[in-house]
Design a protein around this motif. Sequence first.
Motif, PDB file in Angstrom:
ATOM      1  N   GLU A   1       0.829  -1.204   0.000  1.00  0.00           N
ATOM      2  CA  GLU A   1       0.000   0.000   0.000  1.00  0.00           C
ATOM      3  C   GLU A   1       0.864   1.256   0.000  1.00  0.00           C
ATOM      4  O   GLU A   1       0.549   2.239  -0.677  1.00  0.00           O
ATOM      5  CB  GLU A   1      -0.926  -0.004   1.210  1.00  0.00           C
ATOM      6  CG  GLU A   1      -2.070  -1.014   1.116  1.00  0.00           C
ATOM      7  CD  GLU A   1      -2.994  -0.927   2.316  1.00  0.00           C
ATOM      8  OE1 GLU A   1      -2.777  -0.030   3.161  1.00  0.00           O
ATOM      9  OE2 GLU A   1      -3.919  -1.753   2.414  1.00  0.00           O
TER      10      GLU A   1
ATOM     11  N   ASP B   1       2.174   1.847  -3.437  1.00  0.00           N
ATOM     12  CA  ASP B   1       1.161   1.988  -4.480  1.00  0.00           C
ATOM     13  C   ASP B   1       1.351   3.261  -5.291  1.00  0.00           C
ATOM     14  O   ASP B   1       1.018   3.303  -6.484  1.00  0.00           O
ATOM     15  CB  ASP B   1      -0.229   1.968  -3.847  1.00  0.00           C
ATOM     16  CG  ASP B   1      -1.320   1.797  -4.883  1.00  0.00           C
ATOM     17  OD1 ASP B   1      -1.381   0.715  -5.502  1.00  0.00           O
ATOM     18  OD2 ASP B   1      -2.099   2.751  -5.087  1.00  0.00           O
TER      19      ASP B   1
ATOM     20  N   ARG C   1      -0.466  -6.597  -5.302  1.00  0.00           N
ATOM     21  CA  ARG C   1      -1.176  -7.070  -4.108  1.00  0.00           C
ATOM     22  C   ARG C   1      -0.700  -8.474  -3.756  1.00  0.00           C
ATOM     23  O   ARG C   1      -0.182  -9.201  -4.606  1.00  0.00           O
ATOM     24  CB  ARG C   1      -2.688  -7.086  -4.350  1.00  0.00           C
ATOM     25  CG  ARG C   1      -3.123  -7.915  -5.539  1.00  0.00           C
ATOM     26  CD  ARG C   1      -4.600  -7.758  -5.839  1.00  0.00           C
ATOM     27  NE  ARG C   1      -4.991  -8.489  -7.038  1.00  0.00           N
ATOM     28  CZ  ARG C   1      -5.327  -9.772  -7.059  1.00  0.00           C
ATOM     29  NH1 ARG C   1      -5.323 -10.472  -5.921  1.00  0.00           N
ATOM     30  NH2 ARG C   1      -5.675 -10.369  -8.183  1.00  0.00           N
TER      31      ARG C   1
END
Length: 396
Positions: free
Chosen positions: A134, A137, A144
Motif C-alpha cells: 500500500e 502503491d 497485491r
Amino acid sequence: MSALLEAPGAGSPDTGPAAVGRGRWRGPLLVTALVVGLVLLLTLLTPSTSREALAADSTAPEGARAVARVLQREGVRVRQERTFDATLAAVRAGGPGTTVLVTDPGLVPQQRWEALADAGARLVLAAPDGDALEELDAVAPGLRTTGTPSARTLPPGCDLAAATAAGRARAGGRTYAAPGGSDAASCYGGSYVVLPADPATGRGEVVLLGQPDVLTNRWAALEGDGALALRTLGTSDTVVWYLPDPLDTETPLVPLASLAPPWTGPAAALLLAAGLTTALWRGRRLGRLVTEPLPVVVRAAETVEGHGRLYAGARATGRAAAALRSATLLRLRALVRLDGTAAPADVADQVAWLTGLPARRVLALLDGPDPADDAALVQLAADLDDLERRVRARST
C-alpha cells in the motif's frame, strides 16, 4: 633509647601493612590486566561480521554474506546501508538503474519510495506484506498479495530470463499478483514477480521476492537458489543493500530525559551508591575457598544404562524414542551444516537431497509417531543408526 624500644621492622617500608596490602592485590591486578588485554586482542582479530538476518556481512544461516561475496567477485559493488539518506545518496551516485535491495519493506514509508523512484532506482523487495505494498502503491500501483504458502521447490513457470536460467528454486513464503494489463512476469507460483520499468514516469524495475530464503547462506548453494539471487541482484554495477532501521525516521525523537521527573537523577545516583556499598559489604572474603572431593563419581556409561533400565521398567517407549531422535537430529544438523535450531522438516530435506532417500521417509524417522512396542523401538534405533551412517558416508 626510644629507637631500641621500637618493635623490629615496625618502620620498614617493605614489611609494614601498606607493603602487605600491595602484595595482596598485585596478583589479582596482574590477572585482570592479562584478561583485559586478551579480550582486546581477540576483539581486534575478530572479523567484522554480524549475525543479522539478510545482512550482507552476516555469516549466520539466515544471513546473506555468501551471495554478497560472489557479487563482489563478479565485479558488482555492494554497499550496505542502514539509513535512508545514505541509501538515496548511494543510488544517486550509482545513477539510474542502481539496484536497491530492501530487506524490510514494511519500515519504508510512501515518500521514501517516491524518492527512490525519482532517483531511478531498481527495487528488489524481500517479502513485502500488504501494508508495504500500500505504501508502494504511489510508485507501482496495483501490486497485491495473494497468499502465504509454505516453502517448497518449484520450476520457474515463466519465460523470464533470470528465472529460466536459474531453473528450480525455493518458492513460497508470500505470493503476489500484478495489475491486469501490465507486462509483469510472475514466476515460481507467484512468489517472484517482476514489474518492468516505466519509461514514461522514469520508475525503475520492481522485483517482489516473496521467498527471501534464496538470498541466505543456508539455501544459496541448493538447487537454483543462488543463481536466482545473483541474476536478480547482479543486473547493475552497484547493489545498495538497504537494511531499514526502525529509529531512522523523519519525525524527531523525544529525549527520554525530558519525560522523566526531576527527582529521577538524584534517585538513580542514590540507588547506585547503595548498590555499590552493598556489593562491597557482601563481597568481603573471610578466607580461602575450600574444595571438597565429590562423594561419588558415576561413570557416563552407568548413567546411560540406568536411564535405559528406567525406560524399560516404565515401558516408556515414547520417551526412549524421543531421546534417540533428539540425539540423531543433533548429529545430523552438524553433518548437513544446519544450525542447532533447524526444524526436523528442514533436516529431512537436506538429508534426502544428500542421500537420495525419500524426504517423507526420513521425516517419519526423525519426527514420526511413537513406536508401539519394544520391537518397534529397536527397529527405530537401527533405522536411525543406518540413516546416520549413510549421511556420514555421503558428507565425507
